[in-house]
Design a protein around this motif. Structure first.
Motif, mmCIF file in Angstrom:
data_model
loop_
_atom_site.group_PDB
_atom_site.id
_atom_site.type_symbol
_atom_site.label_atom_id
_atom_site.label_comp_id
_atom_site.label_asym_id
_atom_site.label_seq_id
_atom_site.Cartn_x
_atom_site.Cartn_y
_atom_site.Cartn_z
ATOM 1 N N LEU A 186 6.284 -11.960 1.555
ATOM 2 C CA LEU A 186 5.973 -10.778 0.657
ATOM 3 C C LEU A 186 6.612 -9.735 1.087
ATOM 4 C CD1 LEU A 186 2.010 -10.863 0.606
ATOM 5 C CD2 LEU A 186 3.418 -11.204 -1.343
ATOM 6 N N PRO A 187 6.940 -8.762 0.361
ATOM 7 C CA PRO A 187 7.751 -7.714 0.679
ATOM 8 C C PRO A 187 7.053 -6.811 1.794
ATOM 9 C CG PRO A 187 7.637 -7.536 -1.677
ATOM 10 C CD PRO A 187 6.787 -8.632 -1.116
ATOM 11 N N SER A 188 7.812 -6.530 2.883
ATOM 12 C CA SER A 188 7.291 -5.740 4.030
ATOM 13 C C SER A 188 7.638 -4.232 3.735
ATOM 14 C CB SER A 188 8.051 -6.289 5.419
ATOM 15 O OG SER A 188 7.551 -5.699 6.667
ATOM 16 N N VAL A 189 6.600 -3.496 4.248
ATOM 17 C CA VAL A 189 6.737 -2.029 4.091
ATOM 18 C C VAL A 189 6.203 -1.380 5.522
ATOM 19 C CG1 VAL A 189 6.353 -1.950 1.869
ATOM 20 C CG2 VAL A 189 4.258 -1.752 3.125
ATOM 21 N N PRO A 190 6.894 -0.334 5.668
ATOM 22 C CA PRO A 190 6.509 0.180 6.978
ATOM 23 C C PRO A 190 5.093 0.707 7.213
ATOM 24 C CG PRO A 190 7.871 1.843 5.778
ATOM 25 C CD PRO A 190 7.821 0.270 5.188
ATOM 26 N N PRO A 191 4.416 0.567 8.542
ATOM 27 C CA PRO A 191 2.979 1.260 8.427
ATOM 28 C C PRO A 191 2.778 2.493 8.400
ATOM 29 C CG PRO A 191 3.751 0.563 10.457
ATOM 30 C CD PRO A 191 4.942 0.124 9.577
ATOM 31 N N ASN A 192 3.856 3.423 8.604
ATOM 32 C CA ASN A 192 3.602 4.879 8.477
ATOM 33 C C ASN A 192 4.030 5.262 6.765
ATOM 34 O OD1 ASN A 192 6.236 4.259 8.340
ATOM 35 N ND2 ASN A 192 6.962 5.895 9.790
ATOM 36 N N SER A 193 4.152 4.295 6.116
ATOM 37 C CA SER A 193 4.272 4.821 4.631
ATOM 38 C C SER A 193 4.229 3.772 3.743
ATOM 39 C CB SER A 193 5.848 5.543 4.579
ATOM 40 O OG SER A 193 5.872 5.898 3.069
ATOM 41 N N VAL A 194 2.978 3.236 3.635
ATOM 42 C CA VAL A 194 2.661 1.858 2.643
ATOM 43 C C VAL A 194 3.030 2.345 1.226
ATOM 44 C CG1 VAL A 194 0.861 0.157 2.168
ATOM 45 C CG2 VAL A 194 1.150 1.323 4.270
ATOM 46 N N GLN A 195 4.041 1.791 0.505
ATOM 47 C CA GLN A 195 4.129 1.982 -0.889
ATOM 48 C C GLN A 195 3.802 0.664 -1.615
ATOM 49 O OE1 GLN A 195 4.894 4.837 -2.276
ATOM 50 N NE2 GLN A 195 5.480 6.031 -0.588
ATOM 51 N N LEU A 196 2.709 0.421 -2.299
ATOM 52 C CA LEU A 196 2.408 -0.740 -2.965
ATOM 53 C C LEU A 196 3.060 -0.989 -4.150
ATOM 54 C CD1 LEU A 196 -1.494 -0.294 -2.683
ATOM 55 C CD2 LEU A 196 -0.192 -2.002 -1.426
ATOM 56 N N ALA A 197 3.916 0.042 -4.679
ATOM 57 C CA ALA A 197 4.814 -0.329 -5.788
ATOM 58 C C ALA A 197 5.848 -1.264 -5.556
ATOM 59 C CB ALA A 197 5.372 1.037 -6.191
ATOM 60 N N ALA A 198 6.222 -1.150 -4.044
ATOM 61 C CA ALA A 198 7.475 -2.039 -3.682
ATOM 62 C C ALA A 198 6.876 -3.532 -3.610
ATOM 63 C CB ALA A 198 7.908 -1.631 -2.187
ATOM 64 N N GLY A 199 5.506 -3.767 -4.014
ATOM 65 C CA GLY A 199 5.065 -5.036 -3.805
ATOM 66 C C GLY A 199 5.486 -6.363 -4.620
ATOM 67 N N ALA A 200 5.093 -7.323 -4.489
ATOM 68 C CA ALA A 200 5.410 -8.448 -5.402
ATOM 69 C C ALA A 200 4.188 -8.849 -6.314
ATOM 70 C CB ALA A 200 6.021 -9.871 -4.899
ATOM 71 N N LYS A 201 4.002 -9.255 -7.425
ATOM 72 C CA LYS A 201 3.046 -9.574 -8.279
ATOM 73 C C LYS A 201 2.292 -10.656 -7.507
ATOM 74 C CE LYS A 201 2.436 -6.831 -11.937
ATOM 75 N NZ LYS A 201 0.944 -6.447 -12.378
ATOM 76 N N LEU A 202 1.279 -10.659 -7.114
ATOM 77 C CA LEU A 202 1.039 -11.713 -6.287
ATOM 78 C C LEU A 202 0.457 -12.987 -7.251
ATOM 79 C CD1 LEU A 202 -0.369 -12.766 -3.520
ATOM 80 C CD2 LEU A 202 -2.572 -11.922 -4.174
ATOM 81 N N ARG A 203 0.112 -12.876 -8.364
ATOM 82 C CA ARG A 203 -0.020 -14.146 -9.179
ATOM 83 C C ARG A 203 1.298 -14.762 -9.359
ATOM 84 N NH1 ARG A 203 -2.383 -14.044 -13.736
ATOM 85 N NH2 ARG A 203 -1.071 -15.815 -14.638
#
Length: 285
Positions: free
Chosen positions: A59-76
């Motif tokens: 899964l895309p890794s994001v820094p804990p001090n700025s969690v940007q969910l838009a950077a994520g992958a579609k889980l389905r």
């Protein structure tokens, strides 16, 4: 996991805490989260009553001090769902010692015994009858309260202790009795302390996503428990032209977003449990 189905991985070192950006942006509303290890195994529970095993390592890794969910992958897509009608309902840790509570569209409830999932990559978590589907799932020990909300604006809650844990293939038991044409639109396991109930009414005759409807926020404490296998109590009064709840949610600190992940405003809390709510300015997805 965001409300738009995007998932990210946040790698934490000892003593590091997760912080959210102070400025709101699209796709930053969290639907659920859980602790695991990078290569640990998780399961995605789907509306078809299935589980699919996966690991968050890619899964895309994001820094804990700025969690940007838009950077994520579609889980389905990440777990390989190919049927457009099958959706992910929850994520769970298969090694957890806490039973999982499951609720279906037809009002069936089940608690899944810890460790009862087969070791294969995918399989079923509940034996669904034809036409039924899984609506919600959440960890629930005996102290939790299980909550159903139906499209007919009825809310039912009862103690999780009244539902004995079963194996993966079992079909569960009657949780909520539904009237003709009604279906369950929300199921969850909550801590009653400080919980709130959000309901949004509308009409089944309008095109989905075109009418914002009327919403209200009420204290969960206003809703008396009626016991498993009953119809519950009224949780929203319909006005002329309304005939169903469009959405419902029960828990702490409600946050609303549109289908595109943008912020939406909810009415102030404190409404009567059987009130009619106030008109919304925009559709909540």
């Amino acid at each position: 996991l965001s409300t738009t189905g995007r998932a990210v991985r946040v790698d934490l070192a000892e003593g590091v805490t997760v912080t959210r950006p102070t400025r709101r942006s699209k796709h930053d509303a969290v639907q659920l989260s859980l602790d695991s290890t990078t290569r640990g195994e998780l399961v995605a529970l789907t509306s078809r009553g299935r589980f699919v095993r996966f690991t968050p390592v890619d899964l895309p890794s994001v820094p804990p001090n700025s969690v940007q969910l838009a950077a994520g992958a579609k889980l389905r897509d990440y777990v390989g769902l190919t049927d457009a009608k099958e959706r992910i309902v929850a994520i769970a840790d298969p090694a957890s010692s806490t039973p999982l509570a499951l609720g279906t569209r037809d009002g069936v409830v089940k608690r899944l015994a810890p460790g009862s999932l087969p070791s294969r990559p995918e399989g079923e978590v509940i034996g669904l009858k034809a036409g039924d589907e899984l609506v919600g799932a959440a960890p629930a020990d005996d102290s939790a309260e299980l909550v159903f909300v139906s499209s007919a604006a009825q809310l039912l809650h009862f103690s999780a202790a009244s539902v004995r844990p079963q194996g993966a293939a079992a079909g569960g038991m009657t949780g909520m009795k539904l009237g003709a044409g009604a279906r369950v639109i929300f199921f969850g396991a909550i801590d009653p302390a400080g919980a709130q109930v959000v309901t949004i009414s509308g009409s089944t005759q309008t095109i989905a996503g075109t009418d914002p409807g009327r919403a209200k926020v009420s204290a969960f404490a206003e809703f008396p428990g009626k016991g498993r296998a009953t119809g519950g109590v009224r949780c929203h009064a319909f006005l002329k032209g309304e005939d169903a709840l469009q959405l419902a949610w029960v828990g702490s600190d409600p946050l609303a977003v549109g289908s595109d992940g943008s912020q939406r405003a909810l009415p102030e809390g404190g409404s009567r449990r059987d009130g009619s709510g106030t008109p919304l300015d925009a559709v909540i997805g």
